[in-house]
Design a protein around this motif. Structure first.
Motif, PDB file in Angstrom:
ATOM      1  N   GLY A  19       0.785  -1.229   0.000  1.00 46.99           N
ATOM      2  CA  GLY A  19       0.000   0.000   0.000  1.00 46.99           C
ATOM      3  C   GLY A  19       0.817   1.279   0.000  1.00 46.99           C
ATOM      4  O   GLY A  19       0.336   2.323   0.451  1.00 46.99           O
ATOM      5  N   LEU A  20       2.043   1.217  -0.521  1.00 40.57           N
ATOM      6  CA  LEU A  20       2.936   2.377  -0.490  1.00 40.57           C
ATOM      7  C   LEU A  20       2.940   3.168  -1.793  1.00 40.57           C
ATOM      8  O   LEU A  20       3.610   4.198  -1.891  1.00 40.57           O
ATOM      9  CB  LEU A  20       4.366   1.907  -0.177  1.00 40.57           C
ATOM     10  N   VAL A  21       2.202   2.702  -2.786  1.00 43.41           N
ATOM     11  CA  VAL A  21       2.146   3.385  -4.083  1.00 43.41           C
ATOM     12  C   VAL A  21       0.919   4.285  -4.114  1.00 43.41           C
ATOM     13  O   VAL A  21      -0.214   3.795  -4.052  1.00 43.41           O
ATOM     14  CB  VAL A  21       2.101   2.375  -5.244  1.00 43.41           C
ATOM     15  N   PRO A  22       1.110   5.599  -4.193  1.00 43.12           N
ATOM     16  CA  PRO A  22      -0.033   6.525  -4.183  1.00 43.12           C
ATOM     17  C   PRO A  22      -1.026   6.226  -5.293  1.00 43.12           C
ATOM     18  O   PRO A  22      -0.653   6.017  -6.448  1.00 43.12           O
ATOM     19  CB  PRO A  22       0.641   7.889  -4.405  1.00 43.12           C
ATOM     20  N   GLY A  23      -2.307   6.172  -4.927  1.00 40.15           N
ATOM     21  CA  GLY A  23      -3.365   5.990  -5.910  1.00 40.15           C
ATOM     22  C   GLY A  23      -3.643   4.562  -6.314  1.00 40.15           C
ATOM     23  O   GLY A  23      -4.627   4.294  -7.002  1.00 40.15           O
ATOM     24  N   ALA A  24      -2.777   3.625  -5.913  1.00 44.43           N
ATOM     25  CA  ALA A  24      -2.979   2.215  -6.286  1.00 44.43           C
ATOM     26  C   ALA A  24      -3.979   1.558  -5.341  1.00 44.43           C
ATOM     27  O   ALA A  24      -4.050   1.902  -4.158  1.00 44.43           O
ATOM     28  CB  ALA A  24      -1.652   1.468  -6.242  1.00 44.43           C
ATOM     29  N   PRO A  25      -4.765   0.603  -5.842  1.00 44.48           N
ATOM     30  CA  PRO A  25      -5.738  -0.086  -4.989  1.00 44.48           C
ATOM     31  C   PRO A  25      -5.050  -1.068  -4.047  1.00 44.48           C
ATOM     32  O   PRO A  25      -3.882  -1.415  -4.247  1.00 44.48           O
ATOM     33  CB  PRO A  25      -6.605  -0.829  -6.008  1.00 44.48           C
ATOM     34  N   PRO A  26      -5.744  -1.553  -3.036  1.00 46.79           N
ATOM     35  CA  PRO A  26      -5.190  -2.635  -2.213  1.00 46.79           C
ATOM     36  C   PRO A  26      -4.981  -3.888  -3.054  1.00 46.79           C
ATOM     37  O   PRO A  26      -5.654  -4.078  -4.076  1.00 46.79           O
ATOM     38  CB  PRO A  26      -6.255  -2.855  -1.134  1.00 46.79           C
ATOM     39  N   VAL A  27      -4.048  -4.718  -2.620  1.00 45.09           N
ATOM     40  CA  VAL A  27      -3.655  -5.891  -3.401  1.00 45.09           C
ATOM     41  C   VAL A  27      -3.962  -7.165  -2.633  1.00 45.09           C
ATOM     42  O   VAL A  27      -3.644  -7.290  -1.447  1.00 45.09           O
ATOM     43  CB  VAL A  27      -2.150  -5.827  -3.741  1.00 45.09           C
ATOM     44  N   ASP A  28      -4.591  -8.101  -3.321  1.00 45.29           N
ATOM     45  CA  ASP A  28      -4.817  -9.450  -2.799  1.00 45.29           C
ATOM     46  C   ASP A  28      -3.740 -10.341  -3.419  1.00 45.29           C
ATOM     47  O   ASP A  28      -3.813 -10.696  -4.592  1.00 45.29           O
ATOM     48  CB  ASP A  28      -6.213  -9.917  -3.189  1.00 45.29           C
ATOM     49  N   LEU A  29      -2.727 -10.695  -2.642  1.00 46.53           N
ATOM     50  CA  LEU A  29      -1.522 -11.350  -3.151  1.00 46.53           C
ATOM     51  C   LEU A  29      -1.611 -12.869  -3.095  1.00 46.53           C
ATOM     52  O   LEU A  29      -2.027 -13.447  -2.095  1.00 46.53           O
ATOM     53  CB  LEU A  29      -0.309 -10.892  -2.326  1.00 46.53           C
ATOM     54  N   THR A  30      -1.165 -13.511  -4.169  1.00 43.91           N
ATOM     55  CA  THR A  30      -0.970 -14.959  -4.211  1.00 43.91           C
ATOM     56  C   THR A  30       0.449 -15.232  -4.672  1.00 43.91           C
ATOM     57  O   THR A  30       0.892 -14.692  -5.689  1.00 43.91           O
ATOM     58  CB  THR A  30      -1.941 -15.628  -5.199  1.00 43.91           C
ATOM     59  N   PHE A  31       1.172 -16.059  -3.907  1.00 47.38           N
ATOM     60  CA  PHE A  31       2.489 -16.524  -4.338  1.00 47.38           C
ATOM     61  C   PHE A  31       2.327 -17.883  -5.015  1.00 47.38           C
ATOM     62  O   PHE A  31       1.641 -18.769  -4.489  1.00 47.38           O
ATOM     63  CB  PHE A  31       3.432 -16.692  -3.151  1.00 47.38           C
ATOM     64  N   ALA A  32       2.976 -18.061  -6.160  1.00 45.90           N
ATOM     65  CA  ALA A  32       2.928 -19.348  -6.853  1.00 45.90           C
ATOM     66  C   ALA A  32       4.095 -19.457  -7.813  1.00 45.90           C
ATOM     67  O   ALA A  32       4.571 -18.452  -8.349  1.00 45.90           O
ATOM     68  CB  ALA A  32       1.614 -19.496  -7.622  1.00 45.90           C
ATOM     69  N   ASP A  33       4.574 -20.690  -8.031  1.00 42.96           N
ATOM     70  CA  ASP A  33       5.591 -20.922  -9.044  1.00 42.96           C
ATOM     71  C   ASP A  33       5.027 -20.559 -10.416  1.00 42.96           C
ATOM     72  O   ASP A  33       3.819 -20.642 -10.655  1.00 42.96           O
ATOM     73  CB  ASP A  33       6.024 -22.393  -9.054  1.00 42.96           C
ATOM     74  N   VAL A  34       5.927 -20.217 -11.330  1.00 41.24           N
ATOM     75  CA  VAL A  34       5.480 -19.737 -12.633  1.00 41.24           C
ATOM     76  C   VAL A  34       4.712 -20.804 -13.409  1.00 41.24           C
ATOM     77  O   VAL A  34       3.806 -20.478 -14.184  1.00 41.24           O
ATOM     78  CB  VAL A  34       6.674 -19.198 -13.450  1.00 41.24           C
ATOM     79  N   ASP A  35       5.009 -22.068 -13.204  1.00 40.35           N
ATOM     80  CA  ASP A  35       4.253 -23.111 -13.891  1.00 40.35           C
ATOM     81  C   ASP A  35       2.786 -23.088 -13.459  1.00 40.35           C
ATOM     82  O   ASP A  35       1.882 -23.355 -14.261  1.00 40.35           O
ATOM     83  CB  ASP A  35       4.871 -24.486 -13.607  1.00 40.35           C
TER      84      ASP A  35
END
Length: 267
Positions: free
Chosen positions: A23-39
Motif C-alpha cells: 500500500g505504499l504506491v499513491p493511488g494504487a488499490p489494495p492488493v490481494d496477493l498470491t504466491f505461486a511458481d510460474v508453472d
C-alpha cells in the motif's frame, strides 16, 4: 476493490512489488496477493484467475486473448539464462530431464537448443526439487532457473549448457524470461504500468524497506544469494521493456512458432 496479483516468492518479484503489495504506491488499490511458481501461474492465467499475473514469455501465445503484456515488472536480461545441469558431462540423447514447467521460457529454450539431441523423457518438477533430484540420480539432467545459477555447485553438479549464453550468442539479444500481464476489461494497463514502475522506483530508492519481506519469502536463500538474485534479474528491462526487450520477446516467440512449438503471435 482489491487487485488480485500472482507472482513468485523469488526475490526479484518481491523486490519489484513490495511497495505495491504494502500500500505504499499513491493511488494504487489494495492488493490481494498470491504466491505461486510460474508453472502454476501460467495455467492460472489461462483460466483468467488474476488481474495482474507473472507468467513465462513462452506462455504468451495462449494468454494474449485475455491479457495484455505490460512493458514493466518482468524478468529479462543478460547473463541470467536457465542452466542444463548433470552430475557429469554427457549427451542428453535418451536422458530423463527434469524441467520446471512445460510452458516456461526455460523449457522452450531447452527445446530449441536440444533439437538435435532430444531426451527420451521430460518430467515437470517444482524447480526447488530439481537439483536434489539430479544429485540423487532420480533424473539424468535438470533444467534450472532463478538462484540455482549461484548454488548448483553445492550439489556436485556440472553445467552442461547455459541457455542464456547460447541465446545471446545466437541472437545478440537479451533473454526474455518472465512477463507481467494485466487482465483485459478488468485492469487499465497504463495505470497498472505506472503502479508497478512506482513500486520499483521506491524499491530502488530505499532497498532496506522491503528487506524483511523479501527474505521471509526467499525459500531459505541466504542474504548474499538474495542480493545476487535481485541484482541479476531486476534491471533496466524491469522498468521498461523498450525496443530491445520487445525484439527479444518477438525473436523467442517467432523461433518457437517457426519450429512448431507454439502458436504464432506478434507482440
Amino acid at each position: 476493490m482489491a487487485l488480485s496479483l500472482a507472482v513468485s516468492p523469488c526475490p526479484n518479484d518481491t523486490f519489484v512489488f513490495h511497495a505495491l503489495i504494502h500500500g505504499l504506491v499513491p493511488g494504487a488499490p489494495p492488493v490481494d496477493l498470491t504466491f505461486a511458481d510460474v508453472d502454476v501461474t501460467n495455467t492460472a492465467a489461462e483460466n483468467g484467475a488474476f488481474d495482474l499475473v507473472k507468467v513465462s514469455y513462452a506462455a504468451l501465445p495462449w494468454l494474449l486473448g485475455d491479457y495484455e503484456l505490460l512493458h514493466c515488472g518482468g524478468a529479462l536480461g543478460r547473463g541470467c539464462g536457465p542452466l542444463v545441469l548433470t552430475r557429469g558431462q554427457r549427451d542428453l540423447t535418451g536422458a530423463t530431464v527434469a524441467v520446471p514447467g512445460d510452458r516456461t521460457t526455460a523449457y522452450l529454450l531447452f527445446r530449441l537448443w536440444a533439437a538435435d539431441q532430444p531426451p527420451a523423457r521430460i518430467e515437470v518438477v517444482p524447480f526447488h526439487q530439481i537439483m536434489p533430484g539430479v544429485a540423487e540420480g532420480r533424473y539424468d539432467a535438470g533444467l534450472v532457473i532463478h538462484e540455482a545459477r549461484f548454488t548448483y555447485q553445492r550439489y556436485g553438479l556440472t553445467a552442461l549448457a547455459d541457455l542464456g549464453e547460447w541465446w545471446e550468442k545466437d541472437t545478440g539479444l537479451p533473454i526474455p524470461l518472465g512477463a507481467i500481464l494485466a487482465k483485459k476489461g478488468t485492469v487499465d494497463a497504463a495505470q497498472a504500468t505506472e503502479w508497478i514502475r512506482e513500486s520499483l522506483r521506491l524499491g530502488w530508492l530505499d532497498p532496506a524497506a522491503g528487506k524483511d519481506f523479501i527474505l521471509a519469502n526467499a525459500q531459505e536463500m541466504e542474504p548474499a544469494v538474495v542480493t545476487q538474485h535481485i541484482e541479476l534479474y531486476v534491471n533496466e528491462f524491469t522498468l521498461d521493456l523498450g525496443e530491445e526487450g520487445l525484439a527479444a520477446a518477438n525473436a523467442l516467440l517467432g523461433r518457437a512458432a517457426a519450429a512448431g512449438l507454439t502458436p504464432e503471435v506478434k507482440l
